[in-house]
Design a protein around this motif. Sequence first.
Motif, PDB file in Angstrom:
ATOM      1  N   LEU A  95       0.243  -3.724  10.923  1.00 33.98           N
ATOM      2  CA  LEU A  95       0.557  -3.318   9.691  1.00 33.98           C
ATOM      3  C   LEU A  95      -0.341  -3.303   8.632  1.00 33.98           C
ATOM      4  O   LEU A  95      -0.619  -2.592   7.918  1.00 33.98           O
ATOM      5  N   PRO A  96      -1.219  -4.371   8.680  1.00 33.44           N
ATOM      6  CA  PRO A  96      -2.213  -4.674   7.492  1.00 33.44           C
ATOM      7  C   PRO A  96      -3.267  -3.404   7.560  1.00 33.44           C
ATOM      8  O   PRO A  96      -3.610  -2.779   6.487  1.00 33.44           O
ATOM      9  N   ASP A  97      -3.510  -2.789   8.750  1.00 31.77           N
ATOM     10  CA  ASP A  97      -4.351  -1.782   8.619  1.00 31.77           C
ATOM     11  C   ASP A  97      -3.868  -0.404   8.093  1.00 31.77           C
ATOM     12  O   ASP A  97      -4.399   0.490   7.514  1.00 31.77           O
ATOM     13  N   PHE A  98      -2.525  -0.174   8.364  1.00 33.73           N
ATOM     14  CA  PHE A  98      -1.689   0.914   7.817  1.00 33.73           C
ATOM     15  C   PHE A  98      -1.561   0.922   6.386  1.00 33.73           C
ATOM     16  O   PHE A  98      -1.626   1.778   5.644  1.00 33.73           O
ATOM     17  N   HIS A  99      -1.300  -0.422   5.775  1.00 36.43           N
ATOM     18  CA  HIS A  99      -1.163  -0.480   4.320  1.00 36.43           C
ATOM     19  C   HIS A  99      -2.540  -0.187   3.622  1.00 36.43           C
ATOM     20  O   HIS A  99      -2.486   0.320   2.721  1.00 36.43           O
ATOM     21  N   HIS A 100      -3.520  -0.582   4.334  1.00 37.46           N
ATOM     22  CA  HIS A 100      -4.907  -0.472   3.966  1.00 37.46           C
ATOM     23  C   HIS A 100      -5.032   1.425   3.953  1.00 37.46           C
ATOM     24  O   HIS A 100      -5.661   1.636   2.968  1.00 37.46           O
ATOM     25  N   ALA A 101      -4.800   1.569   5.128  1.00 36.56           N
ATOM     26  CA  ALA A 101      -4.907   3.180   4.875  1.00 36.56           C
ATOM     27  C   ALA A 101      -4.009   4.041   4.131  1.00 36.56           C
ATOM     28  O   ALA A 101      -4.272   4.744   3.428  1.00 36.56           O
ATOM     29  N   LEU A 102      -2.802   3.398   3.909  1.00 32.92           N
ATOM     30  CA  LEU A 102      -1.958   4.015   2.738  1.00 32.92           C
ATOM     31  C   LEU A 102      -2.667   3.921   1.520  1.00 32.92           C
ATOM     32  O   LEU A 102      -2.615   4.687   0.807  1.00 32.92           O
ATOM     33  N   ALA A 103      -3.377   2.705   1.164  1.00 28.68           N
ATOM     34  CA  ALA A 103      -4.007   2.502  -0.179  1.00 28.68           C
ATOM     35  C   ALA A 103      -4.803   3.331  -0.382  1.00 28.68           C
ATOM     36  O   ALA A 103      -5.132   4.193  -1.415  1.00 28.68           O
ATOM     37  N   THR A 104      -5.787   3.584   0.728  1.00 28.67           N
ATOM     38  CA  THR A 104      -6.864   4.536   0.733  1.00 28.67           C
ATOM     39  C   THR A 104      -6.197   6.040   0.477  1.00 28.67           C
ATOM     40  O   THR A 104      -6.865   6.806  -0.540  1.00 28.67           O
ATOM     41  N   ALA A 105      -5.151   6.381   0.824  1.00 31.65           N
ATOM     42  CA  ALA A 105      -4.489   7.629   0.821  1.00 31.65           C
ATOM     43  C   ALA A 105      -4.177   7.906  -0.712  1.00 31.65           C
ATOM     44  O   ALA A 105      -4.191   8.958  -1.348  1.00 31.65           O
ATOM     45  N   LEU A 106      -3.407   6.811  -0.970  1.00 31.05           N
ATOM     46  CA  LEU A 106      -3.018   6.817  -2.616  1.00 31.05           C
ATOM     47  C   LEU A 106      -4.075   6.747  -3.540  1.00 31.05           C
ATOM     48  O   LEU A 106      -3.931   7.717  -4.504  1.00 31.05           O
ATOM     49  N   ILE A 107      -5.171   6.146  -3.402  1.00 26.84           N
ATOM     50  CA  ILE A 107      -6.480   6.570  -4.065  1.00 26.84           C
ATOM     51  C   ILE A 107      -6.729   7.821  -4.102  1.00 26.84           C
ATOM     52  O   ILE A 107      -6.815   8.608  -5.204  1.00 26.84           O
ATOM     53  N   ALA A 108      -6.973   8.430  -2.964  1.00 25.62           N
ATOM     54  CA  ALA A 108      -7.377  10.025  -3.001  1.00 25.62           C
ATOM     55  C   ALA A 108      -6.091  10.737  -3.541  1.00 25.62           C
ATOM     56  O   ALA A 108      -6.471  11.695  -4.179  1.00 25.62           O
ATOM     57  N   ALA A 109      -5.047  10.283  -3.699  1.00 24.14           N
ATOM     58  CA  ALA A 109      -3.808  10.963  -4.295  1.00 24.14           C
ATOM     59  C   ALA A 109      -3.841  10.914  -5.621  1.00 24.14           C
ATOM     60  O   ALA A 109      -2.983  11.326  -6.602  1.00 24.14           O
ATOM     61  N   GLY A 110      -4.662  10.186  -6.042  1.00 25.97           N
ATOM     62  CA  GLY A 110      -4.461   9.777  -7.773  1.00 25.97           C
ATOM     63  C   GLY A 110      -3.418   8.818  -8.143  1.00 25.97           C
ATOM     64  O   GLY A 110      -3.082   8.848  -9.429  1.00 25.97           O
ATOM     65  N   GLN A 111      -3.275   7.769  -7.267  1.00 25.32           N
ATOM     66  CA  GLN A 111      -2.323   6.848  -7.526  1.00 25.32           C
ATOM     67  C   GLN A 111      -2.827   5.419  -7.124  1.00 25.32           C
ATOM     68  O   GLN A 111      -2.462   4.688  -6.494  1.00 25.32           O
ATOM     69  N   PRO A 112      -3.630   5.004  -8.385  1.00 22.81           N
ATOM     70  CA  PRO A 112      -4.492   3.717  -8.215  1.00 22.81           C
ATOM     71  C   PRO A 112      -3.480   2.544  -8.289  1.00 22.81           C
ATOM     72  O   PRO A 112      -3.846   1.580  -7.734  1.00 22.81           O
ATOM     73  N   ASP A 113      -2.292   2.328  -9.136  1.00 30.47           N
ATOM     74  CA  ASP A 113      -1.676   1.484  -9.317  1.00 30.47           C
ATOM     75  C   ASP A 113      -0.971   0.990  -8.132  1.00 30.47           C
ATOM     76  O   ASP A 113      -0.852   0.034  -7.445  1.00 30.47           O
ATOM     77  N   GLU A 114      -0.457   2.074  -7.332  1.00 32.42           N
ATOM     78  CA  GLU A 114       0.498   1.888  -6.050  1.00 32.42           C
ATOM     79  C   GLU A 114      -0.545   1.476  -5.150  1.00 32.42           C
ATOM     80  O   GLU A 114      -0.380   0.675  -4.107  1.00 32.42           O
ATOM     81  N   ALA A 115      -1.547   2.240  -5.069  1.00 29.85           N
ATOM     82  CA  ALA A 115      -2.662   1.795  -3.934  1.00 29.85           C
ATOM     83  C   ALA A 115      -3.149   0.283  -4.156  1.00 29.85           C
ATOM     84  O   ALA A 115      -3.421  -0.419  -3.031  1.00 29.85           O
ATOM     85  N   ALA A 116      -3.375  -0.282  -5.480  1.00 20.38           N
ATOM     86  CA  ALA A 116      -3.507  -1.675  -5.643  1.00 20.38           C
ATOM     87  C   ALA A 116      -2.420  -2.493  -5.038  1.00 20.38           C
ATOM     88  O   ALA A 116      -2.770  -3.448  -4.312  1.00 20.38           O
ATOM     89  N   ALA A 117      -1.332  -1.956  -5.161  1.00 17.56           N
ATOM     90  CA  ALA A 117      -0.130  -2.845  -4.645  1.00 17.56           C
ATOM     91  C   ALA A 117      -0.330  -2.877  -3.193  1.00 17.56           C
ATOM     92  O   ALA A 117       0.026  -3.995  -2.699  1.00 17.56           O
ATOM     93  N   GLN A 118      -0.508  -1.821  -2.602  1.00 15.26           N
ATOM     94  CA  GLN A 118      -0.447  -1.723  -1.217  1.00 15.26           C
ATOM     95  C   GLN A 118      -1.950  -2.532  -0.180  1.00 15.26           C
ATOM     96  O   GLN A 118      -1.816  -3.113   0.428  1.00 15.26           O
ATOM     97  N   LEU A 119      -2.893  -2.441  -1.247  1.00 16.62           N
ATOM     98  CA  LEU A 119      -4.120  -3.420  -0.831  1.00 16.62           C
ATOM     99  C   LEU A 119      -3.730  -4.968  -0.848  1.00 16.62           C
ATOM    100  O   LEU A 119      -4.144  -5.686   0.324  1.00 16.62           O
ATOM    101  N   GLY A 120      -2.958  -5.213  -1.839  1.00 11.13           N
ATOM    102  CA  GLY A 120      -2.460  -6.689  -1.925  1.00 11.13           C
ATOM    103  C   GLY A 120      -1.529  -6.815  -0.812  1.00 11.13           C
ATOM    104  O   GLY A 120      -1.571  -7.964  -0.210  1.00 11.13           O
TER     105      GLY A 120
END
Length: 168
Positions: A95-120
Motif C-alpha cells: 500500500l505505501p507504494d500505491f499511496h505514493h503513486a496516487l500522490a504522483t498522479a494527484l500532482i499531475a492532476a493539479g491536486q497538490p493538497d490531496e497529494a500531500a495527504a497521500q504522501l503523508g
Amino acid sequence: ARTALALAREQLPQFAGICVGCLVWCLIQQGETAAAEALFNDPATHEETQQIFQFFDLSMATILLNLAGGRPDDAVAAARQAIEQLTDMGGRGWLPDFHHALATALIAAGQPDEAAAQLGTAIDMARETGIRAALWHMLSDATALAARRGDPAAGDLRAAAAAEIDYV
C-alpha cells in the motif's frame, strides 16, 4: 526484463505479469511509451490468474502508462482502485507504494493538497510496516512538494529523507 519475460511466458506464465510490469516501467523511463502500451496490451500479459505480486506490477504499470500518456485522472482512478483491491486482499505491505503513486498522479492532476495527504499516508504506512525500501523516495517527493507549496515542513522532510538515505 525481456529475457525474463520470454522465460516466464514459456515456463512460468504466472510470472509474466511481473516481467511485463517491470519492462513497462523501463520502457517509459526510456521515453518509449508506445512500446510500453503495446506490451501491456498484449492479451498474453493478462491470461493467468493474478497473484498479489503480479497484481502489484500490472497495477503500477497501469498507473505509469496513464501518467506517461498524459492521462492523470485515469492514473488517479487506477491508483485508487489498486489501493482498494490491495486493502481487500490484505496487501498492506504494497500500500505505501500505491499511496505514493496516487500522490504522483494527484500532482499531475493539479491536486497538490490531496497529494500531500497521500504522501503523508505513504510515509506513515512505510514506517509502520517497516518496509523502508522506497521511504527515502517518498520523503524526497514530499520535500519537493512542500517546498513548492511554501510549507515550512520542507526542511524537516529534507532532513528525514537524508537520514533515510544514510540508513539505506
